[in-house]
Design a protein around this motif. Structure first.
Motif, mmCIF file in Angstrom:
data_model
loop_
_atom_site.group_PDB
_atom_site.id
_atom_site.type_symbol
_atom_site.label_atom_id
_atom_site.label_comp_id
_atom_site.label_asym_id
_atom_site.label_seq_id
_atom_site.Cartn_x
_atom_site.Cartn_y
_atom_site.Cartn_z
ATOM 1 N N THR A 183 51.727 43.171 41.296
ATOM 2 C CA THR A 183 52.025 44.326 42.293
ATOM 3 C C THR A 183 53.368 44.508 42.933
ATOM 4 O O THR A 183 53.677 45.767 43.260
ATOM 5 N N ALA A 184 53.989 43.357 43.023
ATOM 6 C CA ALA A 184 55.457 43.476 43.670
ATOM 7 C C ALA A 184 56.267 44.087 42.716
ATOM 8 O O ALA A 184 57.344 44.909 43.267
ATOM 9 N N ILE A 185 56.082 43.863 41.310
ATOM 10 C CA ILE A 185 57.079 44.685 40.207
ATOM 11 C C ILE A 185 56.718 46.065 40.373
ATOM 12 O O ILE A 185 57.576 46.982 40.302
ATOM 13 N N PHE A 186 55.347 46.467 40.605
ATOM 14 C CA PHE A 186 54.948 47.731 40.526
ATOM 15 C C PHE A 186 55.666 48.425 41.684
ATOM 16 O O PHE A 186 56.248 49.908 41.561
ATOM 17 N N LEU A 187 55.594 47.988 42.862
ATOM 18 C CA LEU A 187 56.304 48.436 44.103
ATOM 19 C C LEU A 187 57.871 48.789 43.986
ATOM 20 O O LEU A 187 58.356 49.982 44.226
ATOM 21 N N ILE A 188 58.418 47.686 43.418
ATOM 22 C CA ILE A 188 59.953 47.914 43.280
ATOM 23 C C ILE A 188 60.110 49.123 42.440
ATOM 24 O O ILE A 188 61.064 49.739 42.384
ATOM 25 N N SER A 189 59.377 48.712 41.277
ATOM 26 C CA SER A 189 59.459 49.919 40.073
ATOM 27 C C SER A 189 59.430 51.367 40.490
ATOM 28 O O SER A 189 60.021 52.319 40.267
ATOM 29 N N SER A 287 63.283 47.114 38.216
ATOM 30 C CA SER A 287 64.293 47.947 37.827
ATOM 31 C C SER A 287 64.467 48.245 36.475
ATOM 32 O O SER A 287 64.511 49.233 35.925
ATOM 33 N N VAL A 288 64.437 47.215 35.816
ATOM 34 C CA VAL A 288 64.275 47.230 34.033
ATOM 35 C C VAL A 288 63.608 47.955 33.706
ATOM 36 O O VAL A 288 63.388 48.864 32.877
ATOM 37 N N MET A 289 62.143 47.930 34.133
ATOM 38 C CA MET A 289 60.858 48.675 33.966
ATOM 39 C C MET A 289 61.253 50.348 34.146
ATOM 40 O O MET A 289 60.769 51.159 33.328
ATOM 41 N N SER A 290 61.443 50.600 35.383
ATOM 42 C CA SER A 290 61.851 51.802 35.562
ATOM 43 C C SER A 290 62.922 52.541 34.822
ATOM 44 O O SER A 290 62.922 53.653 34.485
ATOM 45 N N VAL A 291 64.127 51.768 34.844
ATOM 46 C CA VAL A 291 65.293 52.232 33.673
ATOM 47 C C VAL A 291 64.664 52.729 32.423
ATOM 48 O O VAL A 291 65.158 53.744 31.835
ATOM 49 N N ARG A 292 64.140 51.782 31.976
ATOM 50 C CA ARG A 292 63.688 52.012 30.619
ATOM 51 C C ARG A 292 62.577 52.961 30.511
ATOM 52 O O ARG A 292 62.811 53.723 29.322
ATOM 53 N N LYS A 293 61.721 52.920 31.317
ATOM 54 C CA LYS A 293 60.761 54.294 31.563
ATOM 55 C C LYS A 293 61.264 55.815 31.792
ATOM 56 O O LYS A 293 60.662 56.655 31.106
ATOM 57 N N PHE A 294 62.251 55.696 32.800
ATOM 58 C CA PHE A 294 62.398 57.058 33.359
ATOM 59 C C PHE A 294 63.787 57.561 33.573
ATOM 60 O O PHE A 294 64.138 58.496 33.923
ATOM 61 N N LEU A 295 64.846 56.528 32.892
ATOM 62 C CA LEU A 295 66.211 57.186 32.854
ATOM 63 C C LEU A 295 66.212 57.562 31.260
ATOM 64 O O LEU A 295 66.654 56.937 30.462
#
Length: 297
Positions: A183-189, A287-295
């Motif tokens: 849940t915390a990972i999802f929020l930061i992502s 941040s890794v999840m966000s960058v990989r998926k959305f950058l």
């Protein structure tokens, strides 16, 4: 990585955190709440494991020697018990010692009943401890097949229920903690994803002038790290104060001698390090999840 470049990434990550102040505040608040729940579950789980381990360590088998066994047969049984695998200790207790223990356990009533004056009906016994308490049941079944053994007492039903409860409690606690971490990972992502989308044009320009993907990603990793660390400060503070109070007043409220919580030191410092590491870890991972998926530049 050069020190100048690292400073630049850290400065940019710090700027991103400040620039998106409302999202940063919302994300840190959510991560704080999540980590507070995680920390609370960790305190409960670690102390539950501590109590469970203490109870399991007290599990022992009392092997009652058959009343018809002579001295040689009793000694042979002792040798056979010592030869078993996964045995921590084997101690002999004579029937007289067993009677003394029984009288002592009964307190004043034991003395008043005059049991010392009666013929001793008790058996010689061996007290056996397993290296691993979970092996107690299996070892007891093996011992029951030996010659000169009348029976093996180890609180069969209680021990089985104890092991079952401990396993369920540990597994459920682990599942809850993992769920809270995701849940915390999802929020930061999500916070970093919004940052990336808001700065898409800037990122595209950086790519056009030759910036590498890693050069662009690093500030977002720093941002995720800062969000996670900031979100861990309040839970660590609350748990430190709360656990100190609990540690100081545990004796007054604890009605069960066998329930002993972990001492404040060094447990609280170990817990703080774990929470800080979890906060930093989920921040970076988010941040890794966000960058990989959305950058996509």
């Amino acid at each position: 990585m050069k020190i100048r470049t690292f400073k630049r990434h850290f400065r940019e990550g710090l700027k991103n955190t400040w620039r998106n102040n409302w999202m940063t505040l919302a994300s840190v608040a959510a991560v704080t709440t999540t980590l507070l729940l995680v920390a609370t579950f960790l305190v409960l789980m670690f102390n539950l494991n501590h109590v469970a381990d203490a109870l399991e360590e007290d599990v022992q088998m009392k092997v009652l020697v058959d009343l018809t066994a002579d001295e040689d047969e009793t000694e042979a049984l002792g040798d056979e018990l010592n030869a078993l695998n996964n045995i921590e200790s084997v101690e002999f207790s004579s029937r007289d010692e067993e009677l003394e223990g029984l009288i002592s356990s009964m307190g004043e009533q034991g003395d008043s009943w005059g049991l010392q004056d009666e013929d001793n009906p008790l058996n010689d016994a061996y007290v056996v401890r397993a290296n691993e308490p979970q092996d107690t049941i299996e070892i007891a079944e093996e011992i029951e097949q030996m010659d000169s053994v009348e029976r093996v007492n180890y609180g069969q039903d209680v021990v089985q229920n104890l092991f079952t409860f401990n396993n369920y409690a540990r597994n459920i606690g682990l599942v809850l903690i993992v769920a809270l971490l995701f849940t915390a990972i999802f929020l930061i992502s999500n916070t970093i994803k919004i940052t990336i989308m808001a700065r898409r044009r800037e990122i595209e320009i950086m790519k056009l002038v030759g910036a590498t993907n890693w050069f662009i990603r690093w500030p977002f990793f720093v941002e995720g790290l800062l969000l996670g660390v900031l979100g861990s400060i309040v839970p660590i503070s609350i748990l430190t104060v709360g656990y100190y109070y609990l540690d100081q007043n545990a004796a007054a409220v604890n009605q069960f001698e066998f329930i002993q919580i972990l001492p404040f030191y060094p447990f609280i410092f170990q817990l703080a390090a774990i929470i800080l590491a979890i906060g930093a870890g989920i921040g970076i991972w988010g941040s890794v999840m966000s960058v990989r998926k959305f950058l996509k530049v």
